[in-house]
Write a protein that holds these residues in place. Sequence first.
Motif, PDB file in Angstrom:
ATOM      1  N   TYR A  61       0.832  -1.210   0.000  1.00 34.57           N
ATOM      2  CA  TYR A  61       0.000   0.000   0.000  1.00 34.57           C
ATOM      3  C   TYR A  61       0.867   1.261   0.000  1.00 34.57           C
ATOM      4  N   PHE A  91      -8.593  -1.067  -1.056  1.00 40.11           N
ATOM      5  CA  PHE A  91      -7.285  -1.671  -1.306  1.00 40.11           C
ATOM      6  C   PHE A  91      -7.166  -2.973  -0.518  1.00 40.11           C
ATOM      7  N   ARG A 109      -6.806  -3.035  -8.266  1.00 42.08           N
ATOM      8  CA  ARG A 109      -6.488  -1.724  -7.681  1.00 42.08           C
ATOM      9  C   ARG A 109      -6.470  -0.644  -8.734  1.00 42.08           C
TER      10      ARG A 109
END
Length: 158
Positions: A81, A107, A152
């Motif tokens: 991330y 996410f 994503r």
Amino acid sequence: MTRGEKYFQNRTFAPKGKGVLMILPLPMIFEFLRYAVVGGIAFLADFGTLVGFQELVFSQCSWGVYVSTVCGFVVGLAVNYFLSLLFVFTQAKDCGKGRSFGAFVVFGVIGLVGLGLTELGMCLGIECLGWNYMVVKILVTGGVLMWNYLGRKLIIFR
């Protein structure tokens, strides 16, 4: 040049003299390459955590490899991330996308689907095929990498 070559030459998606990869926009290719590097770093964190927990904490448990996989996932997700925001989805960073709590939740949910795919692959590889958990993890990671990037990219960082 044969008649068939002329036919296909006029119907190619790539500009003349360019490779097949030119079908995709060049920035997207570089973005995916950066994601692969970030994913590799996150994989090392994930894999190191998996092996560490499996060998040091859960070595006597038959289900320990699955718990260790989850522990590795959590560490790998955090690394992925933060590095993705810094180095991969740079256009989204300029727009502020991906920096909210909601974006982190999405996410994470995409990552949880990836974790489900990983656990399924681990179970099949270990229980059904009798392979070593480290080999299975390395093989499963490639498919999950593609899922994570596309999920994503299409959902958060459009």
